[in-house]
Motif scaffolding. Sequence first.
Motif, PDB file in Angstrom:
ATOM      1  N   TYR A 260     -30.811 -34.488 -50.490  1.00  0.00           N
ATOM      2  CA  TYR A 260     -31.117 -33.433 -51.464  1.00  0.00           C
ATOM      3  C   TYR A 260     -31.434 -34.271 -52.545  1.00  0.00           C
ATOM      4  CZ  TYR A 260     -30.065 -29.400 -54.540  1.00  0.00           C
ATOM      5  OH  TYR A 260     -30.242 -28.231 -55.644  1.00  0.00           O
TER       6      TYR A 260
ATOM      7  N   SER B 112     -18.825 -29.090 -46.866  1.00  0.00           N
ATOM      8  CA  SER B 112     -18.127 -29.961 -45.913  1.00  0.00           C
ATOM      9  C   SER B 112     -17.274 -28.782 -44.983  1.00  0.00           C
ATOM     10  CB  SER B 112     -17.104 -30.520 -46.768  1.00  0.00           C
ATOM     11  OG  SER B 112     -17.509 -31.461 -47.824  1.00  0.00           O
TER      12      SER B 112
ATOM     13  N   LEU C 131     -23.383 -32.171 -40.840  1.00  0.00           N
ATOM     14  CA  LEU C 131     -22.294 -31.835 -40.759  1.00  0.00           C
ATOM     15  C   LEU C 131     -21.977 -31.047 -39.346  1.00  0.00           C
ATOM     16  CD1 LEU C 131     -21.240 -31.330 -44.416  1.00  0.00           C
ATOM     17  CD2 LEU C 131     -20.181 -33.147 -42.795  1.00  0.00           C
TER      18      LEU C 131
ATOM     19  N   ALA D  80     -22.494 -37.456 -48.189  1.00  0.00           N
ATOM     20  CA  ALA D  80     -23.571 -36.893 -48.889  1.00  0.00           C
ATOM     21  C   ALA D  80     -23.709 -37.427 -50.474  1.00  0.00           C
ATOM     22  CB  ALA D  80     -23.492 -35.414 -49.001  1.00  0.00           C
TER      23      ALA D  80
ATOM     24  N   ASP E 222     -18.498 -37.562 -44.605  1.00  0.00           N
ATOM     25  CA  ASP E 222     -19.133 -36.782 -45.405  1.00  0.00           C
ATOM     26  C   ASP E 222     -19.780 -37.871 -46.467  1.00  0.00           C
ATOM     27  OD1 ASP E 222     -20.755 -35.114 -47.218  1.00  0.00           O
ATOM     28  OD2 ASP E 222     -19.550 -33.366 -47.006  1.00  0.00           O
TER      29      ASP E 222
ATOM     30  N   LYS F  53     -29.100 -36.199 -55.141  1.00  0.00           N
ATOM     31  CA  LYS F  53     -27.989 -37.147 -54.510  1.00  0.00           C
ATOM     32  C   LYS F  53     -28.510 -38.503 -54.591  1.00  0.00           C
ATOM     33  CE  LYS F  53     -26.100 -33.873 -51.949  1.00  0.00           C
ATOM     34  NZ  LYS F  53     -24.971 -33.449 -52.669  1.00  0.00           N
TER      35      LYS F  53
END
Length: 363
Positions: free
Chosen positions: A182, A89, A64, A158, A156, A185
Amino acid sequence: MKILANRMDRGFFRYQKEFEDKALEVLRSGWYVLGKEVKSFEEEFASYLGGGYCVGLASGLDALWIAFRVLGIGPGDEVIVQGNTYIASVMGITMNGASPVFVEPDEYYNLDPAKIEEKITERTKAILAVHLYGQASKMDEISALAKKYGLKLVEDCAQSHGACFGGQMTGTFGDVGCFSFYPSKNIGAFGDGGAVAVRDEKLAEDFRIFRNYGSEKRYYNKIVGANSRLDELQAGLLRVRLLHTEECQQERIRIAGRYLQEIRNPKVILPKVREGATAVWHQFVVRCEERDRLIEYLNGKEIGTIIHYPIPPHLSEAYGYLGYGRGSFPITEQYAQQVLSLPMYNGMTEEEQQYVIDAVNGF
Ligand SMILES: *Cc1c(COP(=O)(O)O)cnc(C)c1O
């Protein structure tokens, strides 16, 4: 029955041998940073997204902030983002000295396209669309607004690996799609990891240079960059994940389908999927006016839950300097008080699903 909110071990043991073989292969290779695993993963992930380029980075937050840096967004600039997002974010914006401009979320917990235009000023430089909980934002309208006002569009992703709008993958609508790997996720590494997806070859090169101290050629530094590299071990393990991603996403969609079908409690508001969008159910988020009582009740039945997220960024201590108080963003704040994520993970058994369904219905 004891049920945790998430069980990352299940996702490992299902493919244990493949993960362990890959880990040994990388360990024994003698090459650990920026090698063939990263290169292959970048190619495979780009092709998973339907083309373009992927650059592996050290985390989702790095994806980001480096995205805004590479796009030239900095002090004095404003970036539009939904108020109910994960704080990373917002940090991606403010780490560059730019300011977040919060917009209330829609009923799907994503950036409400109808509320963007009123927030655009001459300082607005970009829109950051966060596909929260794994559901695609309304990208036709958001892309059109970015185009109309000449704004950069960053996504974003993620929480939205593989989620689509109008059949197109999230992360491929704007200038840069930012991903986190991560461990929790939908495509998770065994440590930190991230990536950006771009369609422009020159932009991809900018990210490659930035992540490696601003150098294209070793010890020849063109710009002041960062050390943000996806390592070979994580990239190798992510390649194994990618082989099984479709199967894992389908499993989450099945679990969510069952929750949607069988949870019947007037006190519990179920999530909805937007027309034209798909959800990959990073989280299965319900809302309840008596949320804290529901948590306690489920705890009593040994069911773990998580709140994503209890304090919206504008009310966090970290962003106290922005000067917002309670009531600044009523929908965002209401969601923060009512949302609850039910257990949702790969390898969740039918008995476990049934136990959660019965418990929620019994509340
Ligand atoms: C996880 C997450 C991030 C940050 O990713 P990291 O890899 O933990 O840095 C950013 N945005 C959202 C929406 C996330 O869920």
